[in-house]
Design a protein around this motif. Structure first.
Motif, mmCIF file in Angstrom:
data_model
loop_
_atom_site.group_PDB
_atom_site.id
_atom_site.type_symbol
_atom_site.label_atom_id
_atom_site.label_comp_id
_atom_site.label_asym_id
_atom_site.label_seq_id
_atom_site.Cartn_x
_atom_site.Cartn_y
_atom_site.Cartn_z
ATOM 1 N N GLY A 1 0.947 -1.168 0.007
ATOM 2 C CA GLY A 1 0.033 -0.236 0.131
ATOM 3 C C GLY A 1 0.852 1.066 -0.003
ATOM 4 O O GLY A 1 0.364 2.271 0.090
ATOM 5 N N ILE A 2 2.224 1.061 -0.215
ATOM 6 C CA ILE A 2 3.029 2.438 -0.140
ATOM 7 C C ILE A 2 3.998 2.382 -1.345
ATOM 8 O O ILE A 2 4.673 1.168 -1.685
ATOM 9 C CB ILE A 2 3.915 2.328 1.200
ATOM 10 C CG1 ILE A 2 3.039 2.427 2.263
ATOM 11 C CG2 ILE A 2 4.970 3.402 1.206
ATOM 12 C CD1 ILE A 2 2.309 3.731 2.523
ATOM 13 N N ALA A 3 4.204 3.305 -1.938
ATOM 14 C CA ALA A 3 5.111 3.290 -3.113
ATOM 15 C C ALA A 3 6.606 3.571 -2.446
ATOM 16 O O ALA A 3 6.939 4.440 -1.795
ATOM 17 C CB ALA A 3 4.531 4.632 -4.015
ATOM 18 N N PRO A 4 7.283 2.671 -2.901
ATOM 19 C CA PRO A 4 8.812 2.764 -2.410
ATOM 20 C C PRO A 4 9.616 3.717 -2.902
ATOM 21 O O PRO A 4 9.364 4.359 -3.988
ATOM 22 C CB PRO A 4 9.294 1.227 -2.934
ATOM 23 C CG PRO A 4 8.659 0.978 -4.087
ATOM 24 C CD PRO A 4 7.330 1.384 -3.823
ATOM 25 N N GLU A 5 10.269 4.419 -2.004
ATOM 26 C CA GLU A 5 11.316 5.322 -2.356
ATOM 27 C C GLU A 5 10.862 6.847 -2.610
ATOM 28 O O GLU A 5 11.534 7.531 -3.036
ATOM 29 C CB GLU A 5 12.401 4.859 -3.617
ATOM 30 C CG GLU A 5 13.307 3.742 -3.322
ATOM 31 C CD GLU A 5 13.997 3.428 -4.435
ATOM 32 O OE1 GLU A 5 14.539 4.351 -4.928
ATOM 33 O OE2 GLU A 5 14.155 2.378 -4.568
ATOM 34 N N PHE A 6 9.534 7.033 -2.251
ATOM 35 C CA PHE A 6 9.016 8.322 -2.406
ATOM 36 C C PHE A 6 9.635 9.473 -1.640
ATOM 37 O O PHE A 6 9.789 10.534 -2.146
ATOM 38 C CB PHE A 6 7.375 8.295 -2.413
ATOM 39 C CG PHE A 6 6.692 8.004 -3.475
ATOM 40 C CD1 PHE A 6 7.235 7.363 -4.574
ATOM 41 C CD2 PHE A 6 5.643 8.571 -3.657
ATOM 42 C CE1 PHE A 6 6.300 7.104 -5.763
ATOM 43 C CE2 PHE A 6 4.923 8.346 -4.879
ATOM 44 C CZ PHE A 6 5.304 7.433 -5.929
ATOM 45 N N ASP A 7 10.015 9.008 -0.477
ATOM 46 C CA ASP A 7 10.695 9.948 0.568
ATOM 47 C C ASP A 7 12.295 9.824 0.499
ATOM 48 O O ASP A 7 12.691 10.230 1.682
ATOM 49 C CB ASP A 7 10.069 9.792 1.990
ATOM 50 C CG ASP A 7 8.585 10.028 1.750
ATOM 51 O OD1 ASP A 7 8.096 10.972 1.262
ATOM 52 O OD2 ASP A 7 7.624 9.380 2.601
ATOM 53 N N ARG A 8 12.933 9.317 -0.362
ATOM 54 C CA ARG A 8 14.170 8.956 -0.312
ATOM 55 C C ARG A 8 14.791 10.356 -0.208
ATOM 56 O O ARG A 8 14.476 11.154 -0.740
ATOM 57 C CB ARG A 8 14.695 7.995 -1.492
ATOM 58 C CG ARG A 8 14.601 8.752 -2.789
ATOM 59 C CD ARG A 8 15.350 7.685 -3.887
ATOM 60 N NE ARG A 8 15.144 8.232 -5.199
ATOM 61 C CZ ARG A 8 14.328 8.621 -6.060
ATOM 62 N NH1 ARG A 8 12.969 8.503 -5.681
ATOM 63 N NH2 ARG A 8 14.334 9.053 -7.063
ATOM 64 N N GLN A 9 16.432 10.552 0.364
ATOM 65 C CA GLN A 9 16.980 11.524 0.210
ATOM 66 C C GLN A 9 17.891 11.539 -0.945
ATOM 67 O O GLN A 9 18.708 10.381 -1.150
ATOM 68 C CB GLN A 9 17.686 11.633 1.334
ATOM 69 C CG GLN A 9 16.803 12.077 2.832
ATOM 70 C CD GLN A 9 16.175 13.177 2.526
ATOM 71 O OE1 GLN A 9 16.607 14.362 2.233
ATOM 72 N NE2 GLN A 9 14.678 13.116 2.725
ATOM 73 N N ILE A 10 18.175 12.523 -1.671
ATOM 74 C CA ILE A 10 19.100 12.557 -2.956
ATOM 75 C C ILE A 10 20.400 13.017 -2.285
ATOM 76 O O ILE A 10 20.396 14.150 -1.718
ATOM 77 C CB ILE A 10 18.620 13.570 -3.843
ATOM 78 C CG1 ILE A 10 17.293 13.127 -4.432
ATOM 79 C CG2 ILE A 10 19.711 13.493 -4.926
ATOM 80 C CD1 ILE A 10 16.723 14.099 -5.634
ATOM 81 N N PRO A 11 21.578 12.291 -2.609
ATOM 82 C CA PRO A 11 22.845 12.666 -2.012
ATOM 83 C C PRO A 11 23.049 14.128 -2.587
ATOM 84 O O PRO A 11 22.889 14.516 -3.611
ATOM 85 C CB PRO A 11 23.601 11.624 -2.725
ATOM 86 C CG PRO A 11 22.867 10.412 -2.668
ATOM 87 C CD PRO A 11 21.346 10.971 -3.115
#
Length: 469
Positions: free
Chosen positions: A419-429
């Motif tokens: 129920g959650i899209a992966p990596e939507f809240d990832r931090q960009i280096p």
């Protein structure tokens, strides 16, 4: 635009001296208005990569029991009576898989056309708000390019046997956007983004095909005529609704694929242009897709060159205020996608600069050819700048190394499982962020460099509310 010299210094730090020699230096002398804008993609022509949650349909959705995922960008506010959170124990994903385009999205609702219409209007109402347009204004945006479907004004009879929902509310929401833009001083350029049979096989044509091709459209005269009818309906409605003070441009067909019959396409453009001029008049900009080959159009087409006056297929009208629309992406082609960061900058400043200035000229001379591809004898010419058609970059992006379809499979599988899209809240280096800034600046400078040839400069950056490079 920040000072030209400062932007060039940032860009050329990443390219070789040989490549730097190809890049224009010195201040740009701008004699025509800048065209700087943003695409509002994924709104009235939905694309799964832009709003994946909207395509993650369950048995609840197709029965009219609308549920919303955490972080869904087109969900109504949680305070709205329409808002109901997703519950995996009550709602199960559609089988065998989620829809992939608007065609299969609407097919999923079967005969429940009214439910499909309600679901679409949830998206139309919440995906773009006045606050979004205010932010664009504050950022200095002058134009918005709005993809619209060919069926936006078609009758129930015309779409019979197809999943499209006639009069689904899209035009009413478009009019509301125009009202906001009128208030804020932003010009609106709608673009007919889809075509019967598909002009490219992409999902953004409304219906994804098994392979990329124009032949579902260009080899079917009925489909071509229906596209012309759509241009007529849209042009007339713009006039009837009093929108032409804000809607100052219209795109006739988005991204016809490279295998389109260019003679069929030119005839279609001539006929579509004549419709717009007949109904709206000479003050409406008209822009046309270049088949991803801008240099193929450097043949006198729409240049107002007197030498073509005896060729009605090239010069039936005065073509001032017309534009060849090029779209430059690194991410969809395996060769640019494999480049290093330094090579991405060099490719932009060399190859895409040449593509940008490859069109449009009113004269051609074999002695003036800079470089030649076997299938395109008159590629990359110099000469007298067209007095008719000019050149604009209608789409470009900072995406460069991850194929969207590959990433999207991971996203949709994640939604189905959790129920959650992966990596939507990832931090960009930080290092990646710095490259992305340089890459964007390189493209901005390159695509506006065409003003050195006398063209109105600028273009429209691709717009996605969820994706990150």
């Amino acid at each position: 635009m920040v000072e030209q010299k400062k932007e060039t210094e940032k860009v050329t730090d990443l390219i070789s001296k040989e490549d730097e020699a190809l890049f224009p230096t010195g201040p740009i002398v701008q004699t025509k208005p800048w065209i700087r804008g943003v695409n509002i993609g994924g709104w009235l022509v939905l694309e799964r990569y832009i709003s994946p949650y909207f395509f993650a349909l369950t048995n609840c959705h197709v029965q009219g029991d609308f549920r919303f995922y955490p972080g869904q960008i087109d969900a109504p506010p949680t305070t709205s009576p329409l808002y109901k959170p997703m519950n995996a124990t009550e709602c199960t994903p559609l089988q065998p898989s989620y829809p992939v385009d608007m065609y299969t999205l609407l097919q999923a609702f079967g005969a429940n056309e009214e439910i499909a219409k309600q679901w679409l209007n949830v998206h139309y109402e919440n995906f773009v708000t006045k606050q979004d347009i205010l932010k664009l204004k504050e950022a200095g945006v002058l134009y918005v390019r709005v993809p619209i479907p060919h069926w936006i004004l078609e009758s129930t009879e015309t779409v019979q046997g197809e999943p499209w929902v006639a009069h689904d509310g899209a035009w009413l929401h478009f009019k509301k956007l125009v009202g906001w833009c009128r208030e804020l001083g932003i010009q609106v350029w709608p673009d007919v983004h889809t075509a019967p049979g598909s002009q490219n096989g992409f999902d953004n044509s409304g219906q994804a095909l098994p392979w990329s091709t124009c032949h579902g459209w260009d080899q079917n005269p009925a489909h071509i005529q229906r596209s012309l009818d759509a241009i007529r309906l849209i042009s007339q409605q713009l006039v009837d609704d009093g929108l032409t003070d804000v809607v100052t441009g219209l795109g006739l067909l988005n991204e016809p694929f490279v295998d389109c019959d260019i003679h069929v396409l030119q005839d279609f453009y001539n006929r579509g242009f004549a419709i717009v001029r007949e109904i709206v008049g000479p003050d409406m900009a008209v822009y046309i897709g270049d088949m991803f080959r801008s240099h193929r159009w450097d043949n006198g087409f729409w240049t107002n060159d007197p030498k073509h006056d005896d060729n009605p297929s090239l010069q039936p009208h005065n073509h001032e205020l017309t534009f060849l629309d090029s779209h430059f992406y690194h991410v969809f082609d395996p060769n640019p996608r494999a480049l290093s960061p330094r090579q991405h900058i060099a490719f932009t400043c060399r190859n895409q600069y040449r593509e940008t200035v490859a069109c449009c000229y009113q004269d051609k001379n074999d002695d003036d050819i800079i470089s030649v591809e076997p299938e395109d004898k008159h590629a990359f010419m110099t000469g007298t700048v067209s007095k008719g058609i000019s050149h604009i970059v209608g789409e470009w992006s900072a995406a460069f190394d991850t194929l969207v379809v590959t990433k999207l499979d991971i996203v949709m599988d994640g939604i189905a499982a959790t129920g959650i899209a992966p990596e939507f809240d990832r931090q960009i280096p930080e290092l990646r962020q710095k490259f992305l800034r340089n890459f964007v600046e390189a493209q901005m400078v390159t695509y506006e460099a065409a003003t050195t040839m006398g063209f109105p400069g600028g273009g429209f950056i691709g717009h996605s509310k969820w994706s990150k490079c």
